[in-house]
Write a protein that holds these residues in place. Structure first.
Motif, PDB file in Angstrom:
ATOM      1  N   LEU A 175       1.013   7.094  -6.696  1.00  0.00           N
ATOM      2  CA  LEU A 175      -0.159   7.914  -7.018  1.00  0.00           C
ATOM      3  C   LEU A 175       0.032   9.367  -6.563  1.00  0.00           C
ATOM      4  CD1 LEU A 175      -3.070   5.423  -6.202  1.00  0.00           C
ATOM      5  CD2 LEU A 175      -1.824   5.773  -8.338  1.00  0.00           C
ATOM      6  N   LYS A 176       0.879   9.548  -5.559  1.00  0.00           N
ATOM      7  CA  LYS A 176       1.107  10.880  -5.011  1.00  0.00           C
ATOM      8  C   LYS A 176       1.784  11.814  -6.015  1.00  0.00           C
ATOM      9  CE  LYS A 176       3.507  12.023  -0.916  1.00  0.00           C
ATOM     10  NZ  LYS A 176       4.017  11.657   0.405  1.00  0.00           N
ATOM     11  N   ILE A 177       2.513  11.237  -6.965  1.00  0.00           N
ATOM     12  CA  ILE A 177       3.272  12.086  -7.881  1.00  0.00           C
ATOM     13  C   ILE A 177       2.543  12.289  -9.209  1.00  0.00           C
ATOM     14  CG2 ILE A 177       5.480  11.517  -6.823  1.00  0.00           C
ATOM     15  CD1 ILE A 177       6.016   9.639  -9.186  1.00  0.00           C
ATOM     16  N   VAL A 202      -3.147  12.062   0.466  1.00  0.00           N
ATOM     17  CA  VAL A 202      -2.674  10.694   0.220  1.00  0.00           C
ATOM     18  C   VAL A 202      -1.914  10.202   1.457  1.00  0.00           C
ATOM     19  CG1 VAL A 202      -1.244   9.210  -1.238  1.00  0.00           C
ATOM     20  CG2 VAL A 202      -2.577  11.042  -2.269  1.00  0.00           C
ATOM     21  N   ASP A 203      -1.143  11.091   2.075  1.00  0.00           N
ATOM     22  CA  ASP A 203      -0.428  10.725   3.306  1.00  0.00           C
ATOM     23  C   ASP A 203      -1.416  10.353   4.409  1.00  0.00           C
ATOM     24  OD1 ASP A 203       2.269  13.185   2.957  1.00  0.00           O
ATOM     25  OD2 ASP A 203       2.037  11.153   2.164  1.00  0.00           O
ATOM     26  N   TRP A 204      -2.520  11.078   4.478  1.00  0.00           N
ATOM     27  CA  TRP A 204      -3.555  10.731   5.459  1.00  0.00           C
ATOM     28  C   TRP A 204      -4.076   9.320   5.195  1.00  0.00           C
ATOM     29  CZ3 TRP A 204      -8.456   9.560   3.636  1.00  0.00           C
ATOM     30  CH2 TRP A 204      -9.346   9.108   4.626  1.00  0.00           C
ATOM     31  N   LEU A 205      -4.334   9.012   3.921  1.00  0.00           N
ATOM     32  CA  LEU A 205      -4.875   7.690   3.577  1.00  0.00           C
ATOM     33  C   LEU A 205      -3.873   6.591   3.927  1.00  0.00           C
ATOM     34  CD1 LEU A 205      -7.234   6.107   2.354  1.00  0.00           C
ATOM     35  CD2 LEU A 205      -6.133   6.330   0.129  1.00  0.00           C
ATOM     36  N   ARG A 206      -2.607   6.860   3.649  1.00  0.00           N
ATOM     37  CA  ARG A 206      -1.570   5.884   3.980  1.00  0.00           C
ATOM     38  C   ARG A 206      -1.564   5.602   5.479  1.00  0.00           C
ATOM     39  NH1 ARG A 206       4.744   6.125   2.312  1.00  0.00           N
ATOM     40  NH2 ARG A 206       5.572   4.881   3.996  1.00  0.00           N
ATOM     41  N   ALA A 207      -1.605   6.666   6.281  1.00  0.00           N
ATOM     42  CA  ALA A 207      -1.616   6.491   7.737  1.00  0.00           C
ATOM     43  C   ALA A 207      -2.879   5.761   8.191  1.00  0.00           C
ATOM     44  CB  ALA A 207      -1.520   7.856   8.427  1.00  0.00           C
ATOM     45  N   ALA A 208      -4.007   6.051   7.535  1.00  0.00           N
ATOM     46  CA  ALA A 208      -5.271   5.397   7.905  1.00  0.00           C
ATOM     47  C   ALA A 208      -5.197   3.898   7.628  1.00  0.00           C
ATOM     48  CB  ALA A 208      -6.434   6.029   7.143  1.00  0.00           C
ATOM     49  N   PHE A 209      -4.650   3.523   6.481  1.00  0.00           N
ATOM     50  CA  PHE A 209      -4.491   2.098   6.186  1.00  0.00           C
ATOM     51  C   PHE A 209      -3.535   1.454   7.180  1.00  0.00           C
ATOM     52  CE2 PHE A 209      -6.720   0.212   2.713  1.00  0.00           C
ATOM     53  CZ  PHE A 209      -7.069   1.214   1.823  1.00  0.00           C
ATOM     54  N   LEU A 218     -10.790  11.920  -0.830  1.00  0.00           N
ATOM     55  CA  LEU A 218      -9.692  12.241   0.091  1.00  0.00           C
ATOM     56  C   LEU A 218      -9.970  13.515   0.895  1.00  0.00           C
ATOM     57  CD1 LEU A 218      -6.644  11.472  -2.235  1.00  0.00           C
ATOM     58  CD2 LEU A 218      -7.499  10.069  -0.358  1.00  0.00           C
ATOM     59  N   TYR A 219     -10.790  14.407   0.370  1.00  0.00           N
ATOM     60  CA  TYR A 219     -11.060  15.658   1.085  1.00  0.00           C
ATOM     61  C   TYR A 219     -12.079  15.423   2.200  1.00  0.00           C
ATOM     62  CZ  TYR A 219      -8.628  17.383  -2.959  1.00  0.00           C
ATOM     63  OH  TYR A 219      -7.679  17.574  -3.939  1.00  0.00           O
ATOM     64  N   ALA A 220     -13.156  14.702   1.858  1.00  0.00           N
ATOM     65  CA  ALA A 220     -14.184  14.411   2.853  1.00  0.00           C
ATOM     66  C   ALA A 220     -13.784  13.253   3.760  1.00  0.00           C
ATOM     67  CB  ALA A 220     -15.500  14.081   2.158  1.00  0.00           C
ATOM     68  N   ARG A 221     -12.737  12.520   3.371  1.00  0.00           N
ATOM     69  CA  ARG A 221     -12.279  11.339   4.114  1.00  0.00           C
ATOM     70  C   ARG A 221     -13.419  10.329   4.241  1.00  0.00           C
ATOM     71  NH1 ARG A 221      -7.986  13.678   8.646  1.00  0.00           N
ATOM     72  NH2 ARG A 221      -6.686  14.768   7.137  1.00  0.00           N
ATOM     73  N   ILE A 229       0.819  -1.221   0.000  1.00  0.00           N
ATOM     74  CA  ILE A 229       0.000   0.000   0.000  1.00  0.00           C
ATOM     75  C   ILE A 229       0.852   1.270   0.000  1.00  0.00           C
ATOM     76  CG2 ILE A 229      -1.686   1.321   1.356  1.00  0.00           C
ATOM     77  CD1 ILE A 229      -2.980  -1.374   2.116  1.00  0.00           C
ATOM     78  N   PRO A 230       1.836   1.419   0.910  1.00  0.00           N
ATOM     79  CA  PRO A 230       2.632   2.654   0.882  1.00  0.00           C
ATOM     80  C   PRO A 230       3.344   2.870  -0.457  1.00  0.00           C
ATOM     81  CG  PRO A 230       2.970   1.517   2.949  1.00  0.00           C
ATOM     82  CD  PRO A 230       2.216   0.587   2.077  1.00  0.00           C
ATOM     83  N   ALA A 231       3.869   1.790  -1.050  1.00  0.00           N
ATOM     84  CA  ALA A 231       4.580   1.939  -2.324  1.00  0.00           C
ATOM     85  C   ALA A 231       3.628   2.419  -3.416  1.00  0.00           C
ATOM     86  CB  ALA A 231       5.242   0.627  -2.724  1.00  0.00           C
TER      87      ALA A 231
END
Lengths: 134, 372
Positions: free
Chosen positions: B262-264, B283-290, B328-331, B255-257
């Motif tokens: 996708l971040k770029i 995207v960093d928020w989503l990574r931390a959430a996963f 990603l904005y509304a999470r 997932i992080p990879a």
């Protein structure tokens, strides 16, 4: 075009991960006005469709998968020729369906296309699962 | 042997909970001894400008860990000295400790660090605290200075870079990437990151098998996770790995990879006119959430960008196709699962800031996603 006509769909590289295609490849974006663009397989083959898409229209595509007209009609999706952008252009019409219905049909079409396999793939090595089906 | 209580570094962060110090962190504490001793020598020479040597100031000097107290981990460090000249040597070492504290305080308060330590000694902070992570700190107190000073990753960087001629600093780092190049003769390899940068690293024998396997499978998309000591320029950009401590092959759906890729994405990624780029912080928020909420035993999702700037997670479980369209904005995520045989489907809106949503999601995936 008849029920057995293949409708070639281009797959954007970002819509494929580890050989698996996203259902988004078969779902119109909000700007598509519910019309999913495809190539009429009776007028153009998969490889030539890919060449046209990437070199003439200059869009990105990893490769080509397909569904038949019949497979669309089975899901109450109308199909018609739309030669205005170019002669081989056709559309699968998702008009009149709710978001959930569109999602359902997109998943069904994606599954059918994956089972058929890639009809053309730019680089087989970049998509190991596709190589098994091509 | 002369012994006196000297320092009580308190290690703050999740890693140090439960009254324990990871062994890998002890080398950071060991670097403190070198720093204190060198500062004491400098202090002596400042007070004796006619001298060129420090006359055995550091002989028989040791800082030893004598215990670990509770309350996040508090390390008891005592000063051990040979008996000859102990009181005078203790005075210089305590003065050195004071200067180190003031330098750290200056880094925290954004005042001038070189008022307390010369630039030539700041390089010792490159070894001390190198293993600190973002949420961690070392709080230092002394018997005669109970007001703690706090060394964080950020203040440590300021201390190292306060020396004008320092061009690089080192830190523990973790990177993911592919291995397009490996040189067995020179014992080096290069990691290609998702940003397209090539980072050179040493090829240690214990990691050779994993690295070379990833190199051979480079064109098949093989990637690895590397943990080690990174060398960064003054702008914080990773330039090389000085050493590699850990190597692991990554799952193709790591997932992080995948989120790094996708971040770029740039605006217009979808055929030039379409495709809103996902916002990197989101995207960093989503990574931390996963990382926090997605159980390790579950099948990893496939992750794709959406034209609207979100991320779509998908799973195929037998005859069930699942998608989670993440705003990603509304999470929030729009869940849709479809049994391709029965055509039964389930729709649900999930608040991805709510743990209950992740619990529901995990239950669905474990159960093959057949129940509403």
């Amino acid at each position: 075009m008849n029920e057995r006509t293949l409708l070639h769909r281009q797959v954007h590289p970002s819509f494929c991960q580890d050989g698996r295609i996203s259902s988004q490849a078969f779902r119109p974006t909000p700007k598509d006005h519910s019309l999913l663009s495809v190539y009429d397989g009776d007028l153009i083959g998969a490889e030539n469709a890919w060449i046209h898409f990437t070199r003439i229209l200059r869009f990105s595509s990893l490769g080509v998968v397909a569904v038949t007209v019949e497979e669309c009609l089975d899901k109450n999706l109308a199909v018609r020729s739309d030669p205005e952008p170019f002669l081989e252009h056709a559309v699968i019409d998702f008009s009149g369906f709710t978001k959930a219905e569109v999602e359902r049909k997109a998943k069904q079409l994606k599954s059918v296309a994956e089972n058929r396999g890639w009809l053309y793939l730019e680089a087989a090595a970049s998509s190991p699962a596709a190589g098994d089906r091509a | 042997m002369y012994q006196v209580e000297f320092l009580k570094p308190r290690l703050v962060g999740l890693r140090f909970a439960g009254h324990a110090i990871p062994l890998e962190f002890l080398k950071d504490l060991a670097a403190l001894e070198g720093l204190i001793i060198e500062v004491s020598k400098w202090q002596f020479l400042q007070e004796h400008p006619d001298r060129r040597r420090t006359h055995g100031l550091s002989q028989g000097v040791e800082l030893r860990l004598t215990g670990v107290e509770a309350g996040s981990a508090i390390a008891n460090i005592s000063l051990f000295l040979g008996p000859v000249g102990a009181p005078e040597r203790q005075r210089y070492l305590e003065a050195a400790r004071g200067r180190v504290f003031e330098a750290i305080r200056a880094a925290t308060n954004k005042s001038r660090i070189t008022d307390h330590l010369p630039e030539s000694l700041l390089g010792y902070f490159d070894q001390f605290g190198r293993g600190l992570r973002e949420d961690e700190s070392i709080e230092l107190t002394a018997p005669d200075d109970p007001l703690p000073v706090r060394l964080t990753k950020e203040s440590r960087r300021k201390l190292v870079l306060a020396a004008a001629d320092v061009r690089q600093f080192t830190e523990e780092t973790t990177i993911r990437g592919a291995i397009p190049e490996a040189d067995q003769d020179k014992e080096t390899f290069e990691v290609l990151t998702s940003e397209g940068r090539k980072i050179k690293a040493p090829l240690h024998p214990q990691h050779a098998e994993t690295i070379l396997e990833a190199f051979i499978n480079y064109k098949k998309g093989a990637r690895v996770l590397l943990k080690g000591i990174g060398r960064f320029n003054r702008q914080g950009r990773l330039e090389a790995l000085d050493s590699v401590d850990h190597v692991a092959s990554l799952d193709p759906r790591d997932i992080p990879a995948r989120l790094d890729e996708l971040k770029i994405l740039k605006e217009g990624w979808l055929d030039g006119r379409l495709g809103k780029a996902p916002e990197p912080a989101s995207v960093d928020w989503l990574r931390a959430a996963f990382e926090a909420n997605y159980p390790e035993d579950l099948a990893l999702p496939y992750l794709y960008p959406t034209a609207e700037g979100g991320i779509q997670a998908e799973w195929t479980l037998g005859k069930t196709e699942i998608s989670l369209d993440i705003d990603l904005y509304a999470r929030q995520g729009s869940w849709h699962s479809l049994d391709l045989d029965s055509l039964d489907d389930v729709d649900k809106c999930l608040d991805l800031d709510d743990l209950d949503s992740w619990v529901w999601l995990a239950d669905q995936i474990r159960g093959g996603a057949s129940t509403p």
